[in-house]
Design a protein around this motif. Structure first.
Motif, short mmCIF file in Angstrom:
data_model
loop_
_atom_site.label_atom_id
_atom_site.label_comp_id
_atom_site.label_asym_id
_atom_site.label_seq_id
_atom_site.Cartn_x
_atom_site.Cartn_y
_atom_site.Cartn_z
N UNK A 116 0.83 -1.21 0.00
CA UNK A 116 0.00 0.00 0.00
C UNK A 116 0.85 1.25 0.00
N UNK A 117 0.28 2.30 -0.53
CA UNK A 117 0.79 3.66 -0.37
C UNK A 117 -0.28 4.42 0.40
N UNK A 118 0.06 4.90 1.57
CA UNK A 118 -0.88 5.65 2.38
C UNK A 118 -0.60 7.13 2.13
N UNK A 119 -1.40 7.69 1.22
CA UNK A 119 -1.19 9.09 0.84
C UNK A 119 -1.53 9.97 2.03
N UNK A 120 -0.64 10.90 2.34
CA UNK A 120 -0.78 11.77 3.49
C UNK A 120 -1.71 12.95 3.16
N UNK A 121 -2.00 13.74 4.16
CA UNK A 121 -2.96 14.82 4.00
C UNK A 121 -2.31 16.18 4.27
N UNK A 122 -3.07 17.22 4.00
CA UNK A 122 -2.70 18.60 4.30
C UNK A 122 -1.37 18.95 3.62
N UNK A 123 -0.43 19.48 4.35
CA UNK A 123 0.83 19.92 3.74
C UNK A 123 1.70 18.76 3.28
N UNK A 124 1.34 17.53 3.66
CA UNK A 124 2.09 16.33 3.27
C UNK A 124 1.40 15.57 2.13
N UNK A 125 0.46 16.21 1.46
CA UNK A 125 -0.40 15.53 0.49
C UNK A 125 0.32 14.96 -0.73
N UNK A 126 1.54 15.35 -0.98
CA UNK A 126 2.32 14.79 -2.10
C UNK A 126 3.33 13.74 -1.61
N UNK A 127 3.12 13.29 -0.38
CA UNK A 127 3.94 12.22 0.20
C UNK A 127 3.05 11.03 0.54
N UNK A 128 3.65 9.86 0.58
CA UNK A 128 2.92 8.66 0.98
C UNK A 128 3.85 7.76 1.78
N UNK A 129 3.26 7.07 2.74
CA UNK A 129 3.98 6.04 3.48
C UNK A 129 3.73 4.72 2.78
N UNK A 130 4.79 3.99 2.50
CA UNK A 130 4.67 2.67 1.91
C UNK A 130 4.60 1.64 3.03
#
Length: 173
Positions: A74-88
């Motif tokens: 999975x890629x857990x797409x982050x929110x708010x100011x981190x919205x272009x990052x994801x945790x794998x």
């Protein structure tokens, strides 16, 4: 998305039994966050599969090896100011360990994250003792950005967390 006999694909309700069989393993759970249930039941599998189907675009996939479901990534797409990052996050059933499957699955989902989700950054937190996972990430170009000392508790023990990241080449200039 596939590469020879390894592919990632959306999970389906027909995966419930295989998902339950593979996930209901303490050795698998020992390397995952505690919100991942153990013991793992068919009800847990159905709940998770239904949850994955709500995301558009998809963020969680089954990993197939020789047309058999063997794990989840999975890629857990982050929110708010981190919205272009994801945790794998990922796991694979014990019968499939040591076959290079996860290294290929991480490559496939990283490519998906950068090309389809237009992510800038993907990161992972790895338990101190999970050297195999560290190697999988490093083999895919992920860099260790730090060690968070005594940051996690798993099985009533305190562990360091090793944090890895990779940047989308479009932004890595």
């Amino acid at each position: 998305m596939s590469n020879s006999n390894i592919q990632i694909r959306p999970l389906e309700l027909s995966d419930i039994q295989q998902l339950t069989k593979l996930a209901n393993n303490k050795k698998v759970w020992d390397n995952l966050k505690d919100y991942f249930p153990y013991p793992y039941t068919e009800k847990d599998a159905a709940f998770f599969i239904n949850l994955t189907q709500e995301h558009n675009p998809k963020q969680s996939f089954g990993i197939e090896f020789n047309n058999e479901l063997c794990g989840v990534i999975s890629l857990i797409v982050q929110e708010d100011i981190y919205r272009k990052s994801a945790e794998i996050g990922y796991w694979i059933g014990e019968p499939y360990w040591g076959k290079g499957i996860m290294t290929k699955a991480v490559e496939l989902i990283t490519q998906y994250g950068f090309e389809k989700l237009n992510l800038i950054r993907i990161y992972a937190g790895v338990f101190d003792y999970n050297v195999t996972s560290m190697n999988i990430l490093e083999n895919n170009g992920y860099k260790k950005e730090g060690i968070f000392s005594k940051a996690i508790i798993k099985n009533d023990k305190i562990w360091d967390e090793h944090r890895y990241y990779i940047l989308n080449k479009k932004y890595n200039k």
